[in-house]
Design an enzyme around this catalytic site. Structure first.
Site, PDB file in Angstrom:
ATOM      1  N   LYS A  39       0.798  -1.220   0.128  1.00  0.00           N
ATOM      2  CA  LYS A  39      -0.399   0.104  -0.108  1.00  0.00           C
ATOM      3  C   LYS A  39       0.940   1.554   0.131  1.00  0.00           C
ATOM      4  O   LYS A  39       1.808   1.348   0.865  1.00  0.00           O
ATOM      5  CB  LYS A  39      -0.908  -0.094   1.304  1.00  0.00           C
ATOM      6  N   SER A  49      -9.684   1.496   2.426  1.00  0.00           N
ATOM      7  CA  SER A  49      -8.876   2.398   1.364  1.00  0.00           C
ATOM      8  C   SER A  49      -7.693   1.704   1.003  1.00  0.00           C
ATOM      9  O   SER A  49      -7.529   2.301  -0.020  1.00  0.00           O
ATOM     10  CB  SER A  49      -8.461   3.513   2.403  1.00  0.00           C
ATOM     11  N   SER A  67     -10.141  -0.678   7.001  1.00  0.00           N
ATOM     12  CA  SER A  67      -9.052  -0.175   4.975  1.00  0.00           C
ATOM     13  C   SER A  67      -8.966  -2.309   4.752  1.00  0.00           C
ATOM     14  O   SER A  67      -8.373  -1.950   3.721  1.00  0.00           O
ATOM     15  CB  SER A  67      -8.518   0.601   5.595  1.00  0.00           C
TER      16      SER A  67
END
Ligand code: GLN
Length: 481
Positions: free
Chosen positions: A68, A143, A167
């Site tokens: 990420k 997310s 997330s």
């Protein structure tokens, strides 16, 4: 190679048995990324192929992964999917990626997210907006959108992400892969761009529960660089992988999570998964978490307060986006942040301001303690708690329109475990048609929540259920070779 079904541990076994090499695996994933990423937009930055790969005797045996774009990786662009950090080169390496590298994994690149991890759909990225491989007109969940898409579409065997209020669990659920966050403090936050520091929890997206546990075994454990890092042993008893029954396990079903507003198809799949847990020998115990109804409000106050504090550092002078005028902090900030971070900075500044602090932030902190207590009491009766991950399957791009609250409501089932700092995993358990007229059945995830430091129980229950239902697992067929 079957990219949509091969797990991290499958790949490690293939390398160790000499059937393939880390270099060939890397090339194969790179070729898929080149083919599919222009459409799926999971990756924001690709890494060069390593000159040398780790040996087969290392834990990861040279197998690749995606990160990420919120983890600092020394010398690599790290954007948080924000214009503010679009050109930021990280000066040091996060603890989690340091441990992953030391264990012999090979980095494919950085994957997209909602800006500064604020969002539940992936649509709030200022750079790449990842698409759901099951239906590319739909959101991936957020997310950690790029992390989930990369694994679901076979563009990485596993991915690192973070979970502040859902997330990893939400995009995992919406893309049909496993999202896992350990207990707060198990994985170090050092070197990961902060969103809300009392909630931020690094974790993973994987194809299987066992892969999640494998990575956790390498990344978790005390780090002096993170003052909230836990010191307790992270060991998982290996005998849990031999279990195929759940006799003696008590699974709590909190009545507050079975509310109106959940899609009927999601409800059907969750009920079926709970029935399966009972078939496997688990005792299903109704429990109550009475403060659940306050969790969303508490989360959006505490989180916003911490966001406004953490994001104060981006002024465009020391680093970050600088407008032409350079030294004008207000201009730098208004040009660098997108609408969602701005909204949260304003909410956070408001709830912390003199005159409102007691009414909002202080009250929210007190209720947060009640939420923790609800869980403590429930875990006196049960080993784990099972709930839906989200009330709906992945929605169409733009469906929540300009109404941020619509998106926030999707977090209703994931934020309580975050407020209490508990380990939680989302397991793909079924498929349901969206209620918006969509014709593709989309993945549905079951959330399994454990007590503080109870990762072993979470893995144990999730693994038995996964093994018993793996035959039902589907893959997004458009991305099959
Ligand atoms: N969807 C939640 C939010 O928008 C959670 C985000 C996260 O866990 N980083 O805040």
């Amino acid at each position: 190679m079957d990219f949509l079904r091969t797990s991290l541990l499958d790949l490690v076994t293939l390398v160790r048995s000499g059937q393939t090499s880390p270099s060939d695996i890397f090339d194969a994933y790179r070729a898929r990324i080149e083919r599919y990423n222009p459409e799926l937009r999971a990756y924001t930055t690709l890494r060069d192929k390593p000159e040398t790969f780790a040996g087969a005797d290392t834990p990861f045996a040279g197998v690749p992964y995606a990160v990420k774009d919120l983890y600092l990786e020394k010398g690599i662009r790290t954007t948080a999917s924000s214009r503010m950090l679009e050109h930021f080169i990280a000066p040091y390496e996060s603890t989690v990626t340091t441990r992953i590298m030391a264990a012999g994994a090979s980095n494919l690149g950085k994957v997209t997210l909602d800006e500064f991890a604020m969002g539940g759909s992936g649509e709030k990225s200022a750079l790449d907006i990842a698409k759901n491989p099951w239906d590319t007109e739909r959101i991936a969940g957020g997310s950690s959108s790029g992390s989930a898409v990369a694994v679901a579409a076979g563009l990485a065997p596993f991915a690192l992400g973070t979970d502040t209020g859902g997330s990893l669990r939400q995009p995992g659920s919406m893309c049909g892969v496993v999202g896992f966050k350990p207990t707060y403090g198990r994985n170090s936050r050092s070197g990961i761009i902060a969103m809300a520091s009392s909630l931020d929890t690094p974790g993973t997206i994987t194809r299987t529960v066992r892969d999640a546990a494998y990575i956790y075994g390498i990344t978790a454990g005390h780090d002096p660089m993170d003052s909230t890092s836990r010191t307790e042993s992270t060991a998982i008893n290996a005998t849990i992988w031999d279990r195929d029954r759940l006799d003696g396990m008590r699974v709590g079903i909190p009545k507050e999570y079975f509310i109106d507003g959940m899609d009927a198809g999601v409800r059907r799949e969750i009920d079926a998964a709970i029935a399966k847990l009972a078939d496997l020998g688990a005792e299903i115990v109704p429990v109550s978490l009475p403060n659940t109804e306050y969790c969303l409000a508490v989360y959006y106050i505490v989180m916003a307060a911490e966001v406004s504090t953490n994001l104060a550092r981006y002024d465009g002078i020391r680093y970050g986006h600088a407008a032409d005028t350079g030294m004008d902090i207000a201009l730098n900030r208004s040009g660098g942040f997108g609408a969602e971070p701005k909204r949260r900075i304003m909410m956070g500044s408001f709830v912390l301001s003199a005159g409102f602090y007691d009414a909002y932030y202080r009250k929210a902190s007190l209720i947060r303690e009640l939420v923790r207590n609800d869980f403590r009491q429930a875990f006196e009766q049960v080993d784990v708690i099972a709930t839906p991950v989200a009330p709906t399957v992945a929605w169409r791009f733009g469906a929540t329109g300009d109404d941020p609250v619509k998106m926030y409501l999707e977090d209703v089932f994931t934020v309580p475990a975050s407020l209490a700092g508990l380990p939680a995993l989302s397991l793909p358990v079924g498929y349901a048609l969206p209620t918006d007229g969509g014709t593709v059945e989309m993945p549905v995830g079951l959330q399994i929540i454990g007590p503080q430091l109870g990762e072993e129980k979470v893995f144990s229950v999730a693994h038995v259920l996964e093994m018993a239902t793996i035959g039902k697992r589907r893959v997004p067929i458009d991305f099959e070779e």
